[in-house]
Design a protein around this motif. Structure first.
Motif, PDB file in Angstrom:
ATOM      1  N   LEU A   8       0.139   6.821  -2.230  1.00 52.56           N
ATOM      2  CA  LEU A   8       1.087   6.141  -3.110  1.00 52.56           C
ATOM      3  C   LEU A   8       1.372   6.931  -4.373  1.00 52.56           C
ATOM      4  N   ASN A  64      -0.629  -1.359   4.143  1.00 45.83           N
ATOM      5  CA  ASN A  64      -1.220  -0.162   4.730  1.00 45.83           C
ATOM      6  C   ASN A  64      -2.715  -0.066   4.473  1.00 45.83           C
ATOM      7  N   ASN A  65      -3.198  -0.637   3.359  1.00 44.53           N
ATOM      8  CA  ASN A  65      -4.658  -0.677   3.198  1.00 44.53           C
ATOM      9  C   ASN A  65      -5.292  -1.744   4.066  1.00 44.53           C
ATOM     10  N   SER A 107      -4.863   5.252   0.522  1.00 45.02           N
ATOM     11  CA  SER A 107      -4.490   4.824  -0.824  1.00 45.02           C
ATOM     12  C   SER A 107      -3.813   5.944  -1.602  1.00 45.02           C
ATOM     13  N   SER A 150      -3.305  -2.122  -3.065  1.00 42.65           N
ATOM     14  CA  SER A 150      -4.168  -1.449  -2.102  1.00 42.65           C
ATOM     15  C   SER A 150      -5.532  -2.109  -2.051  1.00 42.65           C
ATOM     16  N   THR A 160       6.633   3.000   0.349  1.00 40.49           N
ATOM     17  CA  THR A 160       6.361   2.919  -1.091  1.00 40.49           C
ATOM     18  C   THR A 160       7.342   3.784  -1.869  1.00 40.49           C
ATOM     19  N   SER A 199       3.019  -1.069   7.154  1.00 41.71           N
ATOM     20  CA  SER A 199       3.729  -1.099   5.867  1.00 41.71           C
ATOM     21  C   SER A 199       5.224  -1.353   6.079  1.00 41.71           C
ATOM     22  N   GLU A 214       2.031  -1.391   0.050  1.00 42.56           N
ATOM     23  CA  GLU A 214       0.676  -0.900  -0.203  1.00 42.56           C
ATOM     24  C   GLU A 214      -0.410  -1.870   0.242  1.00 42.56           C
ATOM     25  N   THR A 215      -0.135  -3.175   0.126  1.00 41.06           N
ATOM     26  CA  THR A 215      -1.138  -4.133   0.614  1.00 41.06           C
ATOM     27  C   THR A 215      -1.319  -3.955   2.108  1.00 41.06           C
ATOM     28  N   SER A 223       2.954   5.897   3.484  1.00 41.38           N
ATOM     29  CA  SER A 223       3.488   5.652   2.136  1.00 41.38           C
ATOM     30  C   SER A 223       4.997   5.784   2.069  1.00 41.38           C
ATOM     31  N   HIS A 250     -13.156   0.864  -1.326  1.00 42.66           N
ATOM     32  CA  HIS A 250     -12.010   0.337  -2.066  1.00 42.66           C
ATOM     33  C   HIS A 250     -12.320   0.191  -3.545  1.00 42.66           C
TER      34      HIS A 250
END
Lengths: 321, 167, 495
Positions: free
Chosen positions: C72, C304-305, C69, C113, C89, C272, C301-302, C86, C363
């Motif tokens: 980013l 990679n988390n 996270s 994330s 991003t 990502s 970001e969604t 990232s 998270h």
């Protein structure tokens, strides 16, 4: 003008600090700084876990801690070069199994195994021949019969690695062909077998014990002299009619020019650690034979392995020019 | 945001094409010279050689397009960066080069083990901050303190806490 | 121990403190260029020896989630990716921040994330066994087809500079060649240089290409007056409406991330990239991508988390690591004398549920930390250029060194810094380079393993169902940009 002062000052400070430090080190007994244990494998593998257990136990009683440095790559050369390139003062140790000797025989280990000296062997694992739980092969004979009749019998191995050699050694008495398919890590090979991508894998018993018990995999032979006490129903390759041996030992090495007293210190530390309860439990849990070899017996063992593996590499055409 | 067509890159484009073609050629030669493997039909040399061939062809396309001003698959870029304000002000490339050279010197000092990590990092950080920033009394003081704290912190964390063998 | 009990256990003072420490350190390291969350985990291993096994896991998972996270932050505010995952991003987060909405850019990233992590948590808890089984169906042929699919994304990401994008991708693949060729044990392209026996490590190259080249590009750009950023947290907490607007994107990107996480060896970076490319292909405003598209930030970001949960699935069901971070986690368990394996996880629900509880709570903690610290974080944009440049350089040098303890990696990083600048100068896009670098070796290795399996026959590529599906998707993805452009052009003419 200001800039020159800073540089000069910091240079002076560093020099003085360095001189003082060096003097202190010479005056003290060994070890004078943390001992670096280089592992030429990525963090998280089986060898890594064993090394870290020893790190934990030895650091408890040693005046200086052990520090693990993972340096995978290049047929163990990257890690090897770190040790052979460091001063031979006993503060650098190399931990890797006999895959090192095999890699050296193949010409891939560029520092050369003779630039190192083995100081101890901690633990012995034996290779086993494993098929999927749903496989039609119940015995080794079944497997080799199928191979000889032309059915594709593929093994997930790391080409050039110990499991590849094991597959070649195992198939030799049967004069069968087991086709190697490259899978780079032990986990990948296990996964491939579970997914039935290939027919057989060669790996140490501890990797597959759980799967064997749960029926997802089936160990059909042990490549050792006697049956494994944990898998009493599994025959040895000799009992199955196709004698072959392959084992994996965890060896510790140092630069060949390291002073004997420092080698002795580390060797004794390892020997003491082998008696530690935590290590004993770990070895038992991982089905590793808690064998400790050192001294003349170890050197003889290594010398023999160099001959045997060298001859195997030659015979199976694995030499890289 | 207006994107002026950047005509001044004809020279660099040609250089780019030549370099890529050279890399491609080396790949082909080197790849083909690797002995085939007994284990797989493709062999270790095949993929590098194929990459080399593709690079040569594409480099040819670049050279062709530059030489003849034909636009072969060319156009705007994805990564916004250098040319946001294309041509409005000259680029301070000397500054970047100076920093790059300084960094090379820093790593060389570490490589040759002339000074320990602590000293070298302090010198490097202080030097850069002073060269790039204001050199009045306040600026200098901040720069030095920052350099000392940075070097000290990093050295402590990596050498002492994590026991990594710093130069 | 049930899942609920595991949650309660992690919420006790000490474990919760350990988790929060892990997340915080992860965020910091993830944000800072030079070191990744994975490296942090490996370096933290010795410290876990003296913890209980549950706390060790909690710490490592906290670091893992924080690391993914944290990247980013610098990606959005400085266009310097703190983590390889990232990189995507930076393409849209930074332009949006520069356009005066750093709070919103960060807010979108943070929320995305959390959603990604949450989605993957659901998959982890509810769907692990079937998903793991699906993962096992992926053999070399399937993996190759998947890699091919991802490689073709190069074409989507270099529309407009197609030739240069392709060159960048191929150059990336070339960088992956030197070293030992695993499929044959042969040394390739080392030209006698010993240090190249291990090839070019990924991190130094990525640091050079993206972080260093960015620093030098910034140094070359003429100085502008320091940006006065509105020092309020406007936009950090995105509205419910935003969640709805971006809902489909989040769901889709999350699924892509989960899937990529399950695949061994693929990881957060590819997740990502795949999500970003898909979002762009399906977006109504594709021209905005690369200029501050909110969809781009959310997708990257969604995904990679989401890989964080996906990657844990094979770990808890099969006991097999899918990548480096899993391996470190399993190593921690092994050191605590727990032998991972299917048997073990079936019988040790305590550990499994601790993993699950830590993952979700990490998270939550990450969200809280990032939102609360956002006011301070946004100020990062105001730091004078020379401080940022210097700090990034110093961190990158030690980070590249710490990876393997070799200065060689630092030299490599510097060299690729120059390469990155050169590529930018001739307008060759960098994202395709990263794709080629990450995927090239994998694609080659899988293909050659596949050929070993089939004795040279290409047939299984089309006879095996999963592989065939992926191949069709690859062709579709390749053709899509061209088809779409023609369609749009035709619409303009007739419309």
């Amino acid at each position: 003008m200001k800039r020159r002062n800073f540089l000069t000052t910091s240079l002076a400070a560093a020099t003085i600090g360095g001189l003082v430090g060096a003097n202190v080190a010479r005056a003290q007994a060994f070890p004078a700084k943390p001992i670096k244990v280089v592992l030429p494998v990525a963090a998280g593998g089986a060898s890594d876990a064993i090394a870290r257990l020893f790190q934990k136990v030895i650091s408890k009683s040693s005046p200086q801690p052990l520090v693990i440095q993972n340096m995978p790559g290049g047929g163990f050369s990257i890690g090897g070069r770190e040790v052979t390139g460091s001063p031979p003062d006993g503060h650098s140790v190399f931990m890797i199994h006999e895959g090192l000797i095999s890699a050296d025989a193949q010409g891939v280990f560029t520092p050369g195994v003779n630039s190192l000296v083995a100081i101890a062997g901690t633990g012995r694992d034996v290779y086993s021949i494993v098929v999927s739980g749903s496989s039609p092969f119940k015995t080794l004979k079944d497997l080799f019969d199928a191979a000889k009749s032309g059915a594709p019998i593929r093994a997930a191995v790391n080409i050039g690695g110990l499991n590849h050699l094991s597959s070649l050694i195992a198939a030799e008495p049967a004069k069968a062909t087991i086709r190697p398919v490259q899978f780079s890590s032990g986990a990948d090979s296990l996964r491939a077998l579970l997914g039935n991508q290939i027919e057989v894998i060669f790996t140490v018993a501890s990797d597959v014990f759980d799967y064997h018990k749960s029926g997802q995999m089936r160990v059909i032979a042990i490549m050792g002299d006697s049956r494994s006490p944990f898998l009493p129903d599994v025959p040895t390759t000799a009992e199955a009619g196709f004698p072959s041996r392959s084992e994996l030992n965890h060896y510790w090495w140092m630069h060949k020019d390291t002073p004997p007293d420092r080698i002795a210190w580390f060797r004794d530390a390892l020997g003491a650690a082998m008696k530690d309860d935590e290590i004993k439990r770990a070895f038992a849990a991982r089905l590793i034979e808690p064998v400790f070899t050192s001294g003349a017996a170890l050197q003889a063992d290594i010398a023999k392995k160099k001959l045997v593996l060298g001859e195997l590499v030659e015979r199976f055409g694995l030499k890289q020019k | 945001m207006s994107m002026k067509p950047v005509l001044r890159t004809k020279g660099p484009d040609i250089a780019f094409g030549i370099v890529v073609m050279a890399l491609g050629a080396v790949s082909i030669v080197e790849g083909l010279s690797i002995r085939p493997s007994r284990f797989d039909p493709l062999g270790p040399g095949a993929v590098p050689a194929m990459i080399g061939v593709a690079l040569c062809i594409l480099a040819g396309a670049v050279l062709l397009s530059t030489a003849t001003s034909l636009r072969i698959g060319d156009g705007a870029r994805l990564f916004t960066g250098l040319e946001d304000e294309a041509g409005s002000e000259p680029l301070l490339w000397q500054r970047a080069l100076a920093v790059f050279v300084t960094t090379l010197a820093y790593v060389a000092v570490l490589e040759l083990r002339l000074v320990g990590y602590l000293g070298a990092t302090f010198a490097y950080t202080a030097f850069l901050l002073l060269v790039l920033g204001r050199r009045d009394a306040r600026g200098t003081a901040i720069a030095l303190v920052t350099a000392a704290v940075t070097a000290g912190l990093l050295d402590t964390i990596f050498r002492r806490l994590l026991s990594i063998d710093l130069p | 121990m049930s899942l609920a009990e595991a949650f309660i256990a992690v919420l006790q003072p000490l474990p919760f403190w350990v988790l929060s420490l892990g997340v915080l350190l992860g965020i910091i390291v993830g944000a800072l260029p030079g070191m990744t969350g994975g490296m942090l985990m490996a370096l933290a291993l010795p410290f876990t020896y003296y913890m209980t096994d549950a706390n060790a896991i909690t710490l490592l998972i906290g670091m893992y989630v924080g690391g993914i996270s944290g990247g980013l932050i610098t990606a959005t505010l400085m266009r310097i990716p703190g983590e390889p995952s990232s990189v995507m991003t930076t393409l849209d987060g930074y332009p949006l921040a520069r356009a005066g909405q750093p709070g919103r850019a960060l807010g979108l990233g943070i929320s995305a994330s959390v959603v990604g992590g949450g989605l993957s948590w659901i998959a982890l808890v509810l769907l692990s066994p079937p998903l793991a089984k699906l993962g096992l169906q992926f053999g070399p042929f399937e993996n190759f087809a998947l890699a091919l699919l991802a490689l073709v994304m190069i074409s989507s990401l270099s529309r407009g500079s197609f030739v240069r994008g392709l060159i960048a991708g191929l150059l990336g693949m070339l960088v992956g060649v030197p070293g030992v060729d695993e499929s044959s044990g042969t040394m390739r392209f080392t030209f006698g240089i010993d240090a190249l026996a291990g090839g070019f490590n990924l991190l130094p190259v990525i640091l050079g290409i993206f972080a260093l080249s960015q620093v030098f590009a910034d140094l070359m750009a003429p100085d502008k007056p320091a940006m006065r950023v509105a020092a309020d947290r406007r936009g950090i907490l995105i509205s419910l409406r935003d969640y709805v607007d971006h809902g489909w994107n989040m769901l889709r990107s999350g699924l892509i991330g989960i899937f990529m996480g399950i695949m061994p060896g693929v990881g957060a970076s590819i997740g990502s990239i795949a999500a970003y490319t898909t979002a762009r292909n399906l977006s109504k405003t594709p021209e905005k991508f690369g200029k501050g598209s909110e969809e781009g930030i959310v997708a990257s970001e969604t995904a990679n988390n989401a890989t964080s949960g996906g990657t844990l699935i094979p770990v808890i069901t099969l006991g097999l690591p899918g990548g480096f971070t899993d391996a470190v986690l399993l190593a921690a368990l092994m050191i605590h004398n727990l032998q991972p394996g299917p048997h073990f996880f079936a019988n040790n629900t305590r550990i499994v549920h601790t993993i699950m509880a830590s993952h979700l709570l990490a998270h939550v903690v990450m969200f809280a930390i990032m939102v609360v610290a956002s006011l301070w974080i946004v100020r990062l944009m105001e730091i004078p250029k020379q401080y940022i440049a210097t700090m990034v350089l110093v961190l990158c040098v030690i980070g590249a060194f710490a990876l393997n303890g070799r200065l060689f990696d630092v030299w490599v990083m510097l060299a690729f810094g120059a390469v990155g600048l050169a590529l930018e100068y001739v307008r060759a896009p960098l994202a395709p380079f990263a794709i080629g670098l990450i995927l090239g070796p994998m694609a080659e290795g899988q293909f050659r393993s596949a050929m070993m399996m089939s004795e040279g026959s290409l047939a299984p590529l089309v006879t095996r169902p999963i592989s065939l599906t992926l191949l069709i998707a690859t062709l579709a993805l390749f053709a899509w940009p061209f088809w779409r452009e023609r369609h749009l052009r035709r619409a303009k003419i007739t419309g």
